[in-house]
Design a protein around this motif. Structure first.
Motif, mmCIF file in Angstrom:
data_model
loop_
_atom_site.group_PDB
_atom_site.id
_atom_site.type_symbol
_atom_site.label_atom_id
_atom_site.label_comp_id
_atom_site.label_asym_id
_atom_site.label_seq_id
_atom_site.Cartn_x
_atom_site.Cartn_y
_atom_site.Cartn_z
ATOM 1 N N TRP A 183 1.469 -4.817 1.679
ATOM 2 C CA TRP A 183 1.326 -3.367 1.523
ATOM 3 C C TRP A 183 1.295 -3.019 0.033
ATOM 4 N N VAL A 184 0.558 -1.989 -0.295
ATOM 5 C CA VAL A 184 0.499 -1.480 -1.659
ATOM 6 C C VAL A 184 0.562 0.048 -1.585
ATOM 7 N N ARG A 185 0.915 0.652 -2.725
ATOM 8 C CA ARG A 185 1.004 2.112 -2.778
ATOM 9 C C ARG A 185 0.327 2.646 -4.037
ATOM 10 N N ARG A 186 -0.452 3.705 -3.865
ATOM 11 C CA ARG A 186 -0.964 4.500 -4.981
ATOM 12 C C ARG A 186 -0.529 5.947 -4.742
ATOM 13 N N GLY A 187 0.207 6.491 -5.686
ATOM 14 C CA GLY A 187 0.751 7.820 -5.468
ATOM 15 C C GLY A 187 1.702 7.797 -4.293
ATOM 16 N N ALA A 188 1.463 8.671 -3.315
ATOM 17 C CA ALA A 188 2.323 8.719 -2.133
ATOM 18 C C ALA A 188 1.720 7.989 -0.948
ATOM 19 N N ASN A 189 0.565 7.339 -1.132
ATOM 20 C CA ASN A 189 -0.157 6.741 -0.010
ATOM 21 C C ASN A 189 -0.083 5.218 -0.018
ATOM 22 N N PHE A 190 0.165 4.655 1.181
ATOM 23 C CA PHE A 190 0.284 3.216 1.367
ATOM 24 C C PHE A 190 -0.914 2.684 2.147
ATOM 25 N N GLY A 191 -1.208 1.405 1.917
ATOM 26 C CA GLY A 191 -2.204 0.694 2.701
ATOM 27 C C GLY A 191 -1.950 -0.795 2.591
ATOM 28 N N TYR A 192 -2.856 -1.588 3.146
ATOM 29 C CA TYR A 192 -2.681 -3.038 3.147
ATOM 30 C C TYR A 192 -3.894 -3.710 2.520
ATOM 31 N N ILE A 193 -3.630 -4.826 1.830
ATOM 32 C CA ILE A 193 -4.701 -5.578 1.177
ATOM 33 C C ILE A 193 -4.584 -7.055 1.534
ATOM 34 N N SER A 194 -5.670 -7.794 1.284
ATOM 35 C CA SER A 194 -5.698 -9.245 1.440
ATOM 36 C C SER A 194 -5.467 -9.904 0.077
ATOM 37 N N PRO A 195 -5.259 -11.230 0.026
ATOM 38 C CA PRO A 195 -4.993 -11.892 -1.259
ATOM 39 C C PRO A 195 -6.116 -11.793 -2.276
ATOM 40 N N ASP A 196 -7.333 -11.477 -1.847
ATOM 41 C CA ASP A 196 -8.417 -11.291 -2.818
ATOM 42 C C ASP A 196 -8.500 -9.848 -3.312
ATOM 43 N N GLY A 197 -7.555 -9.007 -2.869
ATOM 44 C CA GLY A 197 -7.498 -7.636 -3.340
ATOM 45 C C GLY A 197 -8.294 -6.653 -2.516
ATOM 46 N N ASN A 198 -9.006 -7.142 -1.496
ATOM 47 C CA ASN A 198 -9.803 -6.248 -0.661
ATOM 48 C C ASN A 198 -8.907 -5.461 0.295
ATOM 49 N N PRO A 199 -9.227 -4.188 0.524
ATOM 50 C CA PRO A 199 -8.404 -3.383 1.429
ATOM 51 C C PRO A 199 -8.598 -3.798 2.883
ATOM 52 N N LEU A 200 -7.509 -3.890 3.612
ATOM 53 C CA LEU A 200 -7.553 -4.146 5.047
ATOM 54 C C LEU A 200 -7.405 -2.856 5.832
ATOM 55 N N THR A 201 -6.801 -1.862 5.201
ATOM 56 C CA THR A 201 -6.695 -0.518 5.774
ATOM 57 C C THR A 201 -6.909 0.481 4.637
ATOM 58 N N PRO A 202 -7.230 1.716 4.960
ATOM 59 C CA PRO A 202 -7.255 2.743 3.914
ATOM 60 C C PRO A 202 -5.849 2.984 3.367
ATOM 61 N N LEU A 203 -5.746 3.495 2.163
ATOM 62 C CA LEU A 203 -4.462 3.903 1.607
ATOM 63 C C LEU A 203 -4.192 5.337 2.053
ATOM 64 N N HIS A 204 -3.714 5.467 3.282
ATOM 65 C CA HIS A 204 -3.485 6.803 3.821
ATOM 66 C C HIS A 204 -2.149 6.943 4.552
ATOM 67 N N PHE A 205 -1.390 5.852 4.652
ATOM 68 C CA PHE A 205 -0.095 5.927 5.330
ATOM 69 C C PHE A 205 0.956 6.536 4.399
ATOM 70 N N THR A 206 1.904 7.245 4.984
ATOM 71 C CA THR A 206 3.022 7.777 4.197
ATOM 72 C C THR A 206 4.191 6.813 4.175
ATOM 73 N N ARG A 207 4.139 5.758 4.971
ATOM 74 C CA ARG A 207 5.124 4.669 4.941
ATOM 75 C C ARG A 207 4.462 3.428 5.485
ATOM 76 N N ALA A 208 4.794 2.273 4.928
ATOM 77 C CA ALA A 208 4.239 1.011 5.404
ATOM 78 C C ALA A 208 5.265 -0.095 5.180
ATOM 79 N N GLU A 209 5.521 -0.881 6.211
ATOM 80 C CA GLU A 209 6.504 -1.956 6.124
ATOM 81 C C GLU A 209 5.809 -3.309 6.125
ATOM 82 N N ASN A 210 6.585 -4.362 5.828
ATOM 83 C CA ASN A 210 6.053 -5.716 5.853
ATOM 84 C C ASN A 210 5.596 -6.094 7.257
#
Length: 275
Positions: free
Chosen positions: A80-107
């Motif tokens: 999981w990663v966060r920009r501002g107040a929004n969370f999302g998920y990425i792969s090891p190459d840095g590509n997004p797996l989900t949009p950064l739109h969650f307000t909380r994200a866990e492992n």
């Protein structure tokens, strides 16, 4: 038949039976201990420089650029990663797996993660799709003690089932870590005794905590309001220096520094952050 299920059916008594059961439990521990305390397949560790986060390799060389306001460990190659107040998920190459739109994200854990979006909490799979089914229930496992408590004159000791080690009845409390160690307390101070009955960590600490979530690996130790970690032998790996310390996950642990900044350390105690 799963190891955990077969162990629940055993009814063994006597010293010989206890030895057999302990050996089976050790085998089960190797099979079932979550990979959470072990290194992520990608080998990447969240890395902070100042207030920005990226990911570094095991030599602390930056691999994914400093482009986030917070970041979590890679578990099964998802972080999981966060920009501002929004969370999302990425792969090891840095590509997004989900949009950064969650307000909380866990492992992620066993292929699913808990997220929050628009005030609703639910779980998603590795592709970001919402899950409607509950996770599989984990079979109950009775972790047996490594031996027997010995009480004398208001104090407690310990007699190991395997081997001949005996801990004298001179402590106020003894806890089995289920990882080959005993946490012992005398007065307000805690220390660690190994399976040979030897005190490997002196009675100088305010608390020692281990969690089954990562197989009781790298217990957290507290002294004077600061937290550190023990190694597999019960010795001090990271001296108490952090304001907060979380259990190890995927070979890394999240800590809070004296200045109040979050960061990660690895199983050698190396810090993956720069102020």
């Amino acid at each position: 038949m799963p190891a955990s299920f077969s162990l629940r059916l055993l009814r063994i008594s006597g010293p010989a039976g206890r030895r057999v059961l302990l050996l089976l439990l050790a085998f089960q521990f190797l099979l079932l201990t979550p990979a959470l305390a072990q290194l992520s397949p990608s080998g990447l560790v969240p890395f902070r420089r100042g207030s920005l986060w990226g990911y570094a390799d095991q030599q602390r060389r930056l691999v994914l650029p400093l482009g986030y306001d917070d970041a979590g460990p890679f578990i099964d190659d998802i972080a999981w990663v966060r920009r501002g107040a929004n969370f999302g998920y990425i792969s090891p190459d840095g590509n997004p797996l989900t949009p950064l739109h969650f307000t909380r994200a866990e492992n992620f854990f066993r292929g699913r993660a808990t997220v929050e979006l628009k005030g609703e909490t639910y779980q998603i799979d590795r592709t970001g799709n919402r899950l409607s089914t509950a996770p599989d229930s984990t079979a109950e496992t009775d972790f047996m003690e490594q031996g027997d408590l010995v009480r004398r004159n208001g104090k407690v000791g310990f007699r190991f089932t395997v081997g001949h080690a005996v801990v004298p009845a001179e402590y106020d409390e003894i806890r089995d870590s289920y990882n080959g160690l005993l946490f012992v307390r005398r007065g307000a101070n805690w220390g660690v005794i190994n399976q040979k009955g030897k005190l490997v960590l002196p009675l100088e600490y305010d608390a020692i905590r281990a969690t089954p979530a990562n197989g009781y690996a790298f217990p957290i130790v507290e002294q004077a309001g600061r937290l550190g970690y023990l190694d597999a032998d019960g010795k001090l790996m990271v001296k108490p220096q952090y304001r907060e310390a979380q259990p190890f996950v995927a070979g890394t642990a999240r800590v809070l520094t004296e200045s109040g900044q979050a960061g990660y350390i690895d199983t050698r105690g190396r810090e993956f952050f720069e102020e």
